[in-house]
Scaffold this active site. Structure first.
Site, mmCIF file in Angstrom:
data_model
loop_
_atom_site.group_PDB
_atom_site.id
_atom_site.type_symbol
_atom_site.label_atom_id
_atom_site.label_comp_id
_atom_site.label_asym_id
_atom_site.label_seq_id
_atom_site.Cartn_x
_atom_site.Cartn_y
_atom_site.Cartn_z
ATOM 1 C CG ASP A 2 11.669 17.645 40.168
ATOM 2 O OD1 ASP A 2 11.900 16.835 41.168
ATOM 3 O OD2 ASP A 2 13.033 17.584 39.970
ATOM 4 C CG HIS A 19 6.506 10.116 47.025
ATOM 5 N ND1 HIS A 19 7.341 10.923 46.075
ATOM 6 C CD2 HIS A 19 8.003 10.978 48.072
ATOM 7 C CE1 HIS A 19 8.266 11.846 46.372
ATOM 8 N NE2 HIS A 19 8.850 10.896 47.621
ATOM 9 C CG LEU A 113 1.089 4.149 26.092
ATOM 10 C CD1 LEU A 113 1.855 4.746 24.984
ATOM 11 C CD2 LEU A 113 -0.149 4.781 27.160
HETATM 12 C C1 IPE Z 1 9.936 13.754 42.163
HETATM 13 O O1 IPE Z 1 9.409 14.625 43.250
HETATM 14 C C2 IPE Z 1 9.370 11.721 42.478
HETATM 15 C C3 IPE Z 1 11.063 11.148 42.589
HETATM 16 C C4 IPE Z 1 12.173 11.882 42.156
HETATM 17 C C5 IPE Z 1 11.053 9.363 42.949
HETATM 18 P P1 IPE Z 1 10.557 15.352 44.420
HETATM 19 O O2 IPE Z 1 10.118 14.342 45.383
HETATM 20 O O3 IPE Z 1 11.539 15.162 43.497
HETATM 21 O O4 IPE Z 1 10.186 16.240 44.310
HETATM 22 P P2 IPE Z 1 10.401 17.387 45.166
HETATM 23 O O5 IPE Z 1 11.961 18.080 43.775
HETATM 24 O O6 IPE Z 1 11.108 17.273 46.593
HETATM 25 O O7 IPE Z 1 9.678 19.128 44.797
HETATM 26 MG MG MG Z 2 12.908 16.734 42.701
#
Ligand code: IPE
Ligand code: MG
Length: 232
Positions: A2, A19, A113
């Site tokens: 996250d 991402h 792994l």
């Molecule tokens: C995690 O980062 C990635 C996925 C859920 C695919 P987020 O996209 O939830 O990032 P924040 O929470 O907005 O910072």
């Molecule tokens: Mg998030």
């Protein structure tokens, strides 16, 4: 995993940049786990609830997943990593499902792994699909026990996780491996996922080492047990 969006926002970048950086963090973390002798790593990449995000972001995440698969599978294989995906793949593009299946087939016998990616996964979904499969088995005439259900869970053939790590500051399980986390040590960190790496992993492992895992017993029993072996 996250915090990708926040990582990007802090840099005045679009969420997609977070991402993309998150994919690099996955690569670093998989390598770090392999180097440290971790035998199983399960990454929560996309939850059943993540479909609620804007369509553009969802399709971008799918694209990133598919690109990463095409680029990295060979390297995973060369490093002895078994790759698998858990979750409901019925909503996924058939081309992506095809990529997943061939990656799983290629790496199926690797033992160093096991890297599992949970995608369109939810812990409640997993328990329900396990119950539905169990129900289809011939009736044994006795009440079902925990092992009956466990066998049908997506990770039914894997040991239960020792350590759960959630990045990005939230202190929730968010419908991850609900059944398997019963005795798992939970570790929450403010580190945003794109910044996660071997050092961050070491901090989590260090915290894990300081925990006392009693599994319902007392500290005194554990101290005794280190000289004599514990029975259930
Ligand atoms: C995690 O980062 C990635 C996925 C859920 C695919 P987020 O996209 O939830 O990032 P924040 O929470 O907005 O910072
Ligand atoms: Mg998030």
């Amino acid at each position: 995993m996250d915090g990708n969006g926040r990582w990007a926002r802090r840099r005045y970048l679009p969420r997609v940049a977070g991402h993309r950086q998150g994919v690099d963090a996955v690569r670093n973390t998989v390598r770090a786990c392999a180097e440290r002798g971790v035998s199983a790593l399960t990454l929560f990449a996309f939850s059943s609830e993540n479909w609620r995000r804007p369509a553009e972001e969802v399709s971008l995440l799918m694209q990133l997943f598919s690109n990463a698969l095409q680029r990295e599978v060979r390297q995973l294989h060369e490093n002895g990593i078994r790759f698998r995906v858990i979750g409901d793949l019925s909503r996924f593009d058939p081309k992506l499902v095809q990529l997943i299946e061939s990656a799983q087939a290629l790496t199926a016998t690797n033992t160093r792994l096991t890297l599992t990616v949970a995608s369109n996964y939810g812990g409640r979904w997993d328990m329900l699909q396990a119950m539905n499969r169990l129900r289809k088995e011939p009736d044994s005439g006795r009440p079902w026990n925990e092992d009956d259900l466990k066998r049908h869970l997506s990770l039914g053939d894997m040991p239960e996780p020792d350590l759960f790590i959630r990045t990005g500051g939230e202190q929730r399980i968010s419908n991850f491996l609900l059944w398997q986390l019963a005795y798992t040590e939970l570790y929450f960190t403010d580190t945003l996922w794109p910044d996660f790496d071997g050092e961050a992993l070491d901090r989590a492992i260090q915290s894990y080492r300081l925990r006392e895992r009693r599994f319902g017993r007392t500290s005194e029993q554990l101290a005794e047990g280190s000289s004599r072996s514990l029975s259930a």
